[in-house]
Design a protein around this motif. Structure first.
Motif, PDB file in Angstrom:
ATOM      1  N   ALA A  27      -7.460  -3.400  25.433  1.00 41.30           N
ATOM      2  CA  ALA A  27      -6.968  -3.733  24.098  1.00 41.30           C
ATOM      3  C   ALA A  27      -8.135  -3.906  23.136  1.00 41.30           C
ATOM      4  CB  ALA A  27      -6.121  -4.998  24.148  1.00 41.30           C
ATOM      5  N   PRO A  28      -8.663  -2.814  22.577  1.00 41.95           N
ATOM      6  CA  PRO A  28      -9.772  -2.921  21.619  1.00 41.95           C
ATOM      7  C   PRO A  28      -9.349  -3.668  20.351  1.00 41.95           C
ATOM      8  CG  PRO A  28      -9.471  -0.666  22.392  1.00 41.95           C
ATOM      9  CD  PRO A  28      -8.273  -1.442  22.838  1.00 41.95           C
ATOM     10  N   LYS A  29     -10.323  -4.271  19.686  1.00 46.66           N
ATOM     11  CA  LYS A  29     -10.032  -4.972  18.440  1.00 46.66           C
ATOM     12  C   LYS A  29      -9.633  -3.983  17.355  1.00 46.66           C
ATOM     13  CE  LYS A  29     -13.159  -8.917  19.135  1.00 46.66           C
ATOM     14  NZ  LYS A  29     -14.305  -9.660  18.569  1.00 46.66           N
ATOM     15  N   GLY A  30      -8.705  -4.411  16.507  1.00 44.81           N
ATOM     16  CA  GLY A  30      -8.296  -3.601  15.380  1.00 44.81           C
ATOM     17  C   GLY A  30      -9.199  -3.847  14.174  1.00 44.81           C
ATOM     18  N   PRO A  31      -8.998  -3.092  13.098  1.00 43.21           N
ATOM     19  CA  PRO A  31      -9.819  -3.276  11.895  1.00 43.21           C
ATOM     20  C   PRO A  31      -9.523  -4.602  11.213  1.00 43.21           C
ATOM     21  CG  PRO A  31      -8.051  -1.718  11.477  1.00 43.21           C
ATOM     22  CD  PRO A  31      -8.021  -2.006  12.946  1.00 43.21           C
ATOM     23  N   ALA A  32     -10.526  -5.145  10.549  1.00 38.68           N
ATOM     24  CA  ALA A  32     -10.361  -6.419   9.846  1.00 38.68           C
ATOM     25  C   ALA A  32      -9.548  -6.221   8.573  1.00 38.68           C
ATOM     26  CB  ALA A  32     -11.732  -6.994   9.512  1.00 38.68           C
ATOM     27  N   THR A  33      -8.868  -7.263   8.137  1.00 37.95           N
ATOM     28  CA  THR A  33      -8.122  -7.240   6.878  1.00 37.95           C
ATOM     29  C   THR A  33      -8.586  -8.401   6.016  1.00 37.95           C
ATOM     30  OG1 THR A  33      -6.348  -8.544   7.904  1.00 37.95           O
ATOM     31  CG2 THR A  33      -6.053  -6.154   7.852  1.00 37.95           C
ATOM     32  N   THR A  34      -8.519  -8.212   4.716  1.00 35.38           N
ATOM     33  CA  THR A  34      -8.943  -9.257   3.788  1.00 35.38           C
ATOM     34  C   THR A  34      -7.861 -10.317   3.657  1.00 35.38           C
ATOM     35  OG1 THR A  34      -8.019  -8.139   1.866  1.00 35.38           O
ATOM     36  CG2 THR A  34     -10.262  -7.534   2.515  1.00 35.38           C
ATOM     37  N   LEU A  35      -8.253 -11.466   3.097  1.00 39.68           N
ATOM     38  CA  LEU A  35      -7.289 -12.545   2.881  1.00 39.68           C
ATOM     39  C   LEU A  35      -6.187 -12.092   1.926  1.00 39.68           C
ATOM     40  CD1 LEU A  35      -6.388 -15.463   3.281  1.00 39.68           C
ATOM     41  CD2 LEU A  35      -7.903 -16.119   1.384  1.00 39.68           C
ATOM     42  N   LYS A  36      -6.540 -11.277   0.945  1.00 38.88           N
ATOM     43  CA  LYS A  36      -5.544 -10.769  -0.006  1.00 38.88           C
ATOM     44  C   LYS A  36      -4.509  -9.917   0.707  1.00 38.88           C
ATOM     45  CE  LYS A  36      -5.029  -8.057  -4.248  1.00 38.88           C
ATOM     46  NZ  LYS A  36      -5.732  -7.270  -5.303  1.00 38.88           N
ATOM     47  N   GLU A  37      -4.988  -9.047   1.594  1.00 44.94           N
ATOM     48  CA  GLU A  37      -4.071  -8.193   2.359  1.00 44.94           C
ATOM     49  C   GLU A  37      -3.161  -9.031   3.261  1.00 44.94           C
ATOM     50  OE1 GLU A  37      -6.648  -4.063   2.884  1.00 44.94           O
ATOM     51  OE2 GLU A  37      -7.056  -5.788   4.213  1.00 44.94           O
ATOM     52  N   LYS A  38      -3.723 -10.081   3.841  1.00 40.71           N
ATOM     53  CA  LYS A  38      -2.917 -10.965   4.685  1.00 40.71           C
ATOM     54  C   LYS A  38      -1.814 -11.643   3.876  1.00 40.71           C
ATOM     55  CE  LYS A  38      -6.286 -12.261   8.289  1.00 40.71           C
ATOM     56  NZ  LYS A  38      -7.319 -11.268   8.014  1.00 40.71           N
ATOM     57  N   LEU A  39      -2.176 -12.128   2.686  1.00 43.38           N
ATOM     58  CA  LEU A  39      -1.190 -12.822   1.855  1.00 43.38           C
ATOM     59  C   LEU A  39      -0.093 -11.882   1.371  1.00 43.38           C
ATOM     60  CD1 LEU A  39      -3.547 -15.119  -0.270  1.00 43.38           C
ATOM     61  CD2 LEU A  39      -2.035 -15.794   1.618  1.00 43.38           C
ATOM     62  N   ILE A  40      -0.482 -10.667   0.978  1.00 43.64           N
ATOM     63  CA  ILE A  40       0.509  -9.694   0.507  1.00 43.64           C
ATOM     64  C   ILE A  40       1.471  -9.330   1.640  1.00 43.64           C
ATOM     65  CG2 ILE A  40       0.823  -7.302  -0.276  1.00 43.64           C
ATOM     66  CD1 ILE A  40      -1.788  -7.605  -1.855  1.00 43.64           C
ATOM     67  N   GLY A  43       2.158 -11.180   4.226  1.00 44.74           N
ATOM     68  CA  GLY A  43       2.987 -12.345   4.518  1.00 44.74           C
ATOM     69  C   GLY A  43       4.132 -12.502   3.532  1.00 44.74           C
ATOM     70  N   LEU A  44       3.851 -12.241   2.251  1.00 44.63           N
ATOM     71  CA  LEU A  44       4.892 -12.349   1.235  1.00 44.63           C
ATOM     72  C   LEU A  44       5.998 -11.325   1.441  1.00 44.63           C
ATOM     73  CD1 LEU A  44       2.707 -12.938  -1.968  1.00 44.63           C
ATOM     74  CD2 LEU A  44       4.184 -14.598  -0.821  1.00 44.63           C
ATOM     75  N   SER A  45       5.650 -10.191   2.059  1.00 47.83           N
ATOM     76  CA  SER A  45       6.639  -9.122   2.231  1.00 47.83           C
ATOM     77  C   SER A  45       7.723  -9.461   3.247  1.00 47.83           C
ATOM     78  CB  SER A  45       5.937  -7.821   2.652  1.00 47.83           C
ATOM     79  OG  SER A  45       5.413  -7.934   3.968  1.00 47.83           O
ATOM     80  N   VAL A  46       7.502 -10.509   4.048  1.00 44.34           N
ATOM     81  CA  VAL A  46       8.512 -10.873   5.058  1.00 44.34           C
ATOM     82  C   VAL A  46       9.217 -12.187   4.714  1.00 44.34           C
ATOM     83  CG1 VAL A  46       7.321  -9.632   6.888  1.00 44.34           C
ATOM     84  CG2 VAL A  46       6.813 -12.048   6.524  1.00 44.34           C
ATOM     85  N   LEU A  47       8.968 -12.698   3.521  1.00 41.49           N
ATOM     86  CA  LEU A  47       9.642 -13.932   3.124  1.00 41.49           C
ATOM     87  C   LEU A  47      11.158 -13.757   3.083  1.00 41.49           C
ATOM     88  CD1 LEU A  47       7.363 -15.416   0.295  1.00 41.49           C
ATOM     89  CD2 LEU A  47       7.665 -16.239   2.633  1.00 41.49           C
TER      90      LEU A  47
END
Length: 433
Positions: A206-219, A221-225
């Motif tokens: 299970a290799p590590k995936g690419p990093a994501t920014t905090l902005k991408e994480k928040l966006i 997260g908001l999409s599944v509210l």
């Protein structure tokens, strides 16, 4: 012939009919009707069967089943699962085994609006398997994660299995839903811990995936509210007494439809597909319940449940030992027969027995849900494994079962914690009292 012998003969006959390929519902119905006819009369059996079929198929309480099934089918076809997976991946993808863990988290999220483990496996498999293949994940680990993630569909409310248990044993469906929340979260965390262990033992799997920014994480997260809001409204409305379980199912189905239309993920053909599949699944489940009622009345006439309860409670052994034996029966039976079908067949026998032994009915029901769920990933039947195998035919069935075996320790630990700390299941339902 004594009625107890007739009951045993009826059970044997039913399992023989299943073994030769007759659907579980019809095997139960035929064995139950034949048993009633042998005890009472043919005319009494035909009258009882006809009235039972009419009563069950016209029952208002059973209308909860197609409505919650429709909610899951509409959510499945509206693109909610893709957003759930993207959100989980943005937060967990960078960690070792992050994509597999994202699959587990997304499966848990999807389970809050879909009550079927096979449906959860099929849905997540179509999304997650290609992604994990693209990032170089072990195919067997990928398939195993999808298969066990799907089991959360039966544990996390709204679960079709819980609805069936509630109807058949006359328990509060809301209480069963609330009882499943903590075990569902616990199993999710244990599955993620298992993936971390596998990655520690086999880093290349299970290799590590690419990093994501905090902005991408928040966006993300908001999409599944919307999913969280739909689940909270349905379960919260039930808890607050705003609507009955049937009305909650209707509200959830309408909410999933609105989300799908607003997101433009639902089209007329997809809505028609969702309705037709909901009808097929609901007819199967309601037929199972109807057949179980007929077979249960046959067993009641033979007095097998009460005689068995009296005999078992008189044994000079601890009730806990008897419970272990019951759970082993469900574990083995669930590995050979569809979990829902096996539950429906055996509840008329073991539920009164558990009550006679003094076990809380909500707690006992949740133990059965988790134990029989293991059967959906256990050989030789393992329906979730075969669903995943159909989506990824390049992965051998044996390799999937081998990787699923790692997750069995998660199930065992979850059952042990529920056994040692019953409040993990009972705390939320007790708030209703």
């Amino acid at each position: 012939m004594e009625t107890i012998h007739m009951a045993l003969l009826g059970l044997v006959g039913m399992f023989v009919l299943m073994a030769i390929g007759m659907p579980i519902a019809f095997a139960m119905l035929l064995a139950g009707a034949a048993g009633i006819a042998s005890i009472l009369s043919f005319s009494a059996a035909t009258h009882l069967v006809s009235t039972t079929v009419w009563d069950q198929f016209s029952s208002y309480s059973l209308s909860v089943i197609p409505l919650f099934v429709l909610m899951g089918q509409l959510a499945f076809r509206s693109g909610i699962t893709e957003r759930l997976y993207a959100a989980a991946y943005s937060w967990l993808g960078r960690a070792p085994g992050g994509l597999a863990s994202s699959t587990i988290v997304a499966s848990a999220g999807f389970s809050t609006i879909c009550g079927s483990n096979a449906a959860a496996s099929a849905t997540m498999g179509m999304i997650a398997l290609p992604e994990m293949k693209r990032y170089g994940y072990s195919r067997a680990l990928s398939a195993g994660a999808v298969a066990v993630g799907g089991t959360l569909g039966a544990v996390i409310p709204p679960s079709v299995v819980m609805i069936v248990i509630g109807i058949q044993t006359e328990q509060s469906i809301l209480a069963l839903f609330l009882a499943g929340i903590v075990p569902g979260i616990l199993l999710t965390l244990l599955f993620i811990a298992t993936i971390a262990f596998i990655c520690w033992r086999h880093p290349s799997a299970a290799p590590k995936g690419p990093a994501t920014t905090l902005k991408e994480k928040l966006i993300a997260g908001l999409s599944v509210l919307e999913t969280l809001a739909l689940f909270s409204f349905v379960i919260g409305g039930l808890y607050a007494g705003l609507f009955t379980p049937t009305e909650a199912g209707a509200t959830g189905a309408f909410g999933a439809l609105v989300i799908g239309l607003v997101r433009r993920g639902l089209t007329i053909p997809r809505i028609i597909e969702a309705v037709l599949e909901s009808l097929r699944i609901s007819a199967m489940v309601i037929m199972l319940i109807t057949a179980a009622v007929v077979f249960g009345r046959f067993l009641t006439l033979t007095r097998l449940p009460s005689e068995l309860a009296a005999w078992v409670t008189s044994l000079p052994v601890s009730p806990d030992i008897i419970l272990v034996a019951i759970l082993l029966i469900y574990l083995i039976g669930g590995a050979f027969v569809d979990a829902l079908g096996f539950l429906v067949v055996t509840l008329p026998i073991f539920f009164p027995l558990s009550a006679a032994l003094g076990f809380d009915p909500i707690w006992f029901s949740m133990m059965l849900v988790i134990v029989t769920t293991i059967g959906s990933v256990s050989p030789p039947v393992g329906v979730n494994v075969f669903v995943v195998s159909a989506l990824a035919p390049d992965i051998k069935i044996g390799a999937i079962f081998k990787n699923v075996f790692y997750f069995f320790f998660s199930f065992v630990l979850c059952i042990a914690l529920i056994w040692l700390y019953p409040d993990t299941v009972l705390y939320l339902p007790r708030m209703l009292q």
